[in-house]
Design an enzyme around this catalytic site. Structure first.
Site: not given
Length: 701
Positions: A16, A19, A395
Site C-alpha cells: 500500500c 502505508c 554518434d
C-alpha cells in the site's frame, strides 16, 4: 570524521503506497535515525543512523510490514494463505454467509443475524479499525480511516449486512493490491536470483566452495560446463561459449577465451573455465544493474508526481463531499437515514487506492521488463520522455558502425614508401587510444611492419596527434588540421574527397616541412542498422541525425546508405553539445545514442541519453539515462515501443481510477449509491489498474 552508518533492508508485505509513506514517517521518528529513504517500487529501505531491526519492524507493525537485511535470501513476502489479515477475512466470510442464512430464516433484524454480521465486522475489520481509530485521533485521513468511519456509520444506521460485506470486500481489494505489487516486483527478484550465492574457488592449491561475499579480487573461479559464473572476472584458462542473456538480453551464446571478460550470472555452456575475479560481489555488473533498477523504480515520473499532488487534495475533498451529502440534503428533504448512508458510501468511493497505485505499478512493471530484455532505464522520467521522442541523434563510430575500423587505402608521397609511412604513423599512434589509431596499428601488426615508438607524444582533441619518430616530428590527423600547417595540393584534395565520398575516414600524415601521405580507413556499418532505422520510422521517428567528428563527406556516405535524414559532421565534443541544444530548440524532445564516453556531453544534454554496450562499460551505466546492455541497436525500437505503451497504460489507469469513482458518485443524484456499489467501484478500479499494468510484461523485442 566519523563515517555515517547507512544500512539497507528489504521489506516484506509492503503493498500500500499510503502505508509506505506512513511507515517512512514512523522510521524517521526513531530518535537514533538521521535520514530514511523508502523505495516503494523495490520494497527497499535505506536508513542513515542507528536502528535495530526490531525497531524498524515495530514501525511497520501497523500494516504487518516486516524488515530483513538487504543481503538476506529469505522469501520477501508471506504466502497469501499465511497472512493474518487474509485468514481473518476468510473467517469473516464464513460469518457473513452464516448471517445471510440466518437472515433468510429469521429475518435481517433478528438479534442472531445482527450478531453474526457484527462478529464478521469485528473479525474482518480488526486491523482496519485498530489503525483507523488511531488515525482518527491524529486527524490522519487515510483509506483505513475512511473505511472505519463508513463501517461504523453503517452499523449505526442499521446496515449490518452491508457493513460486514464491505469489510470483507475491502480485505479482498487489499489482497489484490498486494498481489499486483508482488507481481510487478518479480523482475527485481528474478534479477537477484540470477547470480549464484556460492562459487568454487581455488585457493592455495585447494578447491573450496565459498559464499560470493567471501570471494576476493584475484581469487581463481572454477566454472564447469553448465554452471553459472558467480563473479565478474577475466578468463585465464579455457575456452567456452557463454550465454549472456541475463545481462544483455541476447540469447545467442558468445564465444569466450583467455583474456575475455565474463559477468556474474551468465551461463557457461561448453568448456571448463578458470576465471580471475576482478570485482567484489557488490560491484559486479549484475549487482549494479539491480541497484540501478531499484533506484529507477524509486524515481517518480512526472505523471506520478501529478497523481501524488492530486491525491493530496483528493481525499480531503471526498471527506467534505461526504459531509455535505450526509447533512445538506436531509436538512432540505429530510430522510436522515438515507442521506447519511449515501455520505458513508461516498467515503468508501473516496478511497484513493487505485489512483495512488495507477502510475507506480505500471512504471515498476515496465522498468523490470526492460531490465530482463537487456535494457536499463534509469527512472520513470526517462521512461516517459522516451515516449515523446520524435528525433534521435546517433554518434557514428561504434554506434551506427561496428567501431572496429580497418585501413583500406595507403597513399605515400615523394620518397616515402607505403611501409615507411605506416611505420611513422604507428610510431606516433603507439600511445593513442583513438579507434583510427588502432586500425593503423592492427594494419602494421597484420603485415609484420615493425615501428619505433615515438617520443614526446601529444594528442590534440578533435584534430589528431604528433610525436617525434626517427628524429623527426610527425603529425597525423584530420585534413583541416594539416591544412592549418601547410598547403595540400589540389590533386591530393580531390583524391581525399573521392575516398571520403566512399564513406572512408582519411587521415593525413606530414612532417614539419612536407606532406608524407594519406591513409583511408573504413568502419563497417552494423548489419542490423537498416532494419533498426526502418523500424524507428515505422513507429513515428521521422527525423534521424548523425552527430560525428568525421568529415562531412564520410558522414554523408553513411547517412545515404542508412537513409538518415540529417548529418552534422566535423564536430568537436563541444560542437556535439551545441548541435544537441540546437536540435532541442528545433524539435523539443531529442534522444542521443552514443558510447557513453566520448559522447558524454551530448548524452548528458539530450532529453534522453542512450548508451550502447552498457554491460562492459561502467561509464555508460553511470552517465546514460538508458543503457542498451548488449552492443545492439536492435533494442532501441523495443524500448521506445515499451515507453509509449507505458504512457498509454498510465493514462488509461488514471482514467479507470477516476472514471469508475465519478460514475459511482453520480449515482448520488438519484440516490442509488450503496456501500456495495462503492466498494465494488473501488475494488474494480484497483483490479483494472493492476491487470492493465501487468500487460506491460508481455511486450517483447
Amino acid at each position: 570524521m566519523k563515517k555515517k552508518n547507512i544500512q539497507e533492508y528489504r521489506l516484506q508485505n509492503l503493498s500500500c503506497a499510503n502505508c509506505a509513506m506512513k511507515f517512512e514517517k514512523n522510521v524517521q521518528s526513531i530518535p537514533t535515525v538521521e535520514e530514511v529513504q523508502l523505495n516503494f517500487g523495490a520494497a527497499k529501505l535505506t536508513v542513515k543512523g542507528d536502528a535495530s531491526i526490531e525497531q524498524l519492524c515495530a514501525a511497520g507493525a501497523f500494516d504487518g510490514i516486516k524488515v530483513v537485511p538487504a543481503s538476506s535470501k529469505e522469501e520477501t513476502n508471506t504466502l497469501f494463505y499465511k497472512k493474518k489479515e487474509n485468514i481473518l477475512a476468510g473467517i469473516s466470510l464464513l460469518f457473513v454467509i452464516a448471517g445471510y442464512l440466518m437472515g433468510a430464516l429469521q429475518g435481517e433484524n433478528h438479534i442472531i443475524t445482527i450478531g453474526l454480521f457484527l462478529i464478521a465486522i469485528i473479525i474482518g475489520g480488526y486491523t482496519i479499525f485498530k489503525d483507523g481509530f488511531r488515525n482518527l485521533l491524529h486527524f490522519d485521513f487515510d483509506m483505513k480511516t475512511l473505511m472505519t468511519i463508513a463501517v461504523i456509520g453503517a452499523a449505526i444506521v442499521g446496515e449490518w449486512k452491508e457493513g460486514a460485506v464491505v469489510v470483507f470486500l475491502f480485505a479482498v481489494s487489499e489482497a489484490l493490491e498486494a498481489y499486483s505489487m508482488n507481481k510487478a516486483r518479480q523482475s527485481i527478484r528474478q534479477l537477484m536470483d540470477i547470480a549464484p550465492a556460492t562459487a568454487l574457488v581455488r585457493r592455495k592449491g585447494q578447491v573450496v566452495e565459498l559464499a560470493t561475499e567471501d570471494v576476493q579480487i584475484g581469487d581463481i573461479l572454477i566454472v564447469k560446463p553448465g554452471q553459472k559464473i558467480a563473479m565478474d572476472g577475466e578468463i585465464i584458462n579455457g575456452m567456452s561459449t557463454v550465454n549472456q542473456a541475463p545481462i544483455t538480453g541476447e540469447s545467442i551464446p558468445v564465444k569466450k577465451e583467455v583474456g575475455d571478460e565474463v559477468f556474474a550470472g551468465t551461463l557457461n555452456e561448453e568448456g571448463a573455465l578458470e576465471i580471475t575475479v576482478t570485482k567484489h560481489v557488490k560491484d559486479t555488473t549484475i549487482a549494479k544493474i539491480i541497484n540501478l533498477v531499484e533506484e529507477a523504480q524509486a524515481e517518480k515520473a512526472p505523471s506520478q508526481k501529478f497523481v501524488d499532488r492530486f491525491a493530496k487534495y483528493y481525499t480531503p475533498a471526498i471527506i467534505i463531499v461526504a459531509i455535505i451529502v450526509g447533512i445538506v440534503p436531509p436538512l432540505i428533504v429530510g430522510d436522515w437515514h438515507h442521506w447519511i448512508y449515501q455520505g458513508l458510501a461516498v467515503l468508501v468511493v473516496g478511497c484513493p487506492c487505485a489512483l495512488v497505485i495507477s502510475t507506480p505499478v505500471a512504471i515498476v512493471t515496465a522498468i523490470g521488463n526492460a531490465a530482463r530484455q537487456g535494457v536499463l532505464i534509469k527512472g520513470g522520467i526517462h521512461l516517459e520522455q522516451l515516449g515523446h521522442i520524435k528525433v534521435i541523434a546517433f554518434d557514428k563510430t561504434g554506434t551506427l558502425t561496428k567501431g572496429v575500423p580497418e585501413v583500406t587505402n595507403v597513399l605515400a608521397f615523394q620518397d616515402t614508401s607505403e611501409e615507411l609511412l605506416i611505420q611513422l604513423v604507428a610510431g606516433v599512434e603507439h600511445s593513442s587510444q583513438h579507434p583510427l589509431a588502432k586500425a593503423v596499428l592492427n594494419y602494421a601488426n597484420n603485415r609484420s611492419i615493425s615501428s619505433v615508438k615515438g617520443t614526446d607524444f601529444q594528442s590534440v582533441t578533435g584534430k589528431g596527434a604528433y610525436a617525434t619518430v626517427d628524429n623527426q616530428q610527425i603529425f597525423v590527423g584530420s585534413v583541416q588540421w594539416i591544412q592549418e600547417m601547410m598547403e595540400i595540393p589540389t590533386i591530393i584534395l580531390k583524391e581525399i574527397e573521392s575516398l571520403q565520398c566512399e564513406g572512408k575516414s582519411v587521415i593525413v600524415v606530414a612532417s614539419k616541412n612536407s606532406l608524407l601521405g594519406i591513409i583511408a580507413i573504413a568502419d563497417q556499418v552494423r548489419s542490423n542498422c537498416n532494419n533498426v532505422l526502418q523500424n524507428l520510422k515505422s513507429i513515428g521517428i521521422s527525423n534521424t541525425v548523425i552527430l560525428t567528428g568525421d568529415a562531412q563527406t564520410t558522414a554523408k556516405a553513411i547517412a545515404q546508405q542508412l537513409h538518415i535524414t540529417d548529418v552534422k559532421a566535423d564536430l568537436l565534443p563541444e560542437d556535439k553539445l551545441n548541435a544537441m541544444k540546437e536540435l532541442q530548440k528545433q524539435y523539443g524532445v531529442v534522444a542521443m545514442v552514443g558510447d557513453g564516453v566520448n559522447d558524454a556531453p551530448a548524452l548528458a544534454a539530450a532529453s534522453v541519453g542512450i548508451a550502447m554496450g552498457g554491460a562492459g562499460t561502467d561509464t555508460a551505466l553511470e552517465t546514460a539515462d538508458v543503457a542498451l546492455m548488449a552492443d545492439d541497436l536492435g533494442k532501441l525500437p523495443y524500448t521506445i515501443r515499451l515507453s509509449r505503451k507505458t504512457l498509454r497504460i498510465i493514462k488509461e489507469n488514471i482514467m479507470f481510477a477516476l472514471g469508475l469513482k465519478i460514475l459511482a458518485l453520480l449515482l448520488i443524484i438519484p440516490g442509488w449509491l450503496t456501500l456495495w456499489i462503492a466498494i465494488f467501484a473501488d475494488m474494480g478500479a484497483t483490479l483494472l489498474v493492476v491487470l492493465n499494468s501487468l500487460r506491460l510484461i508481455r511486450i517483447q523485442k
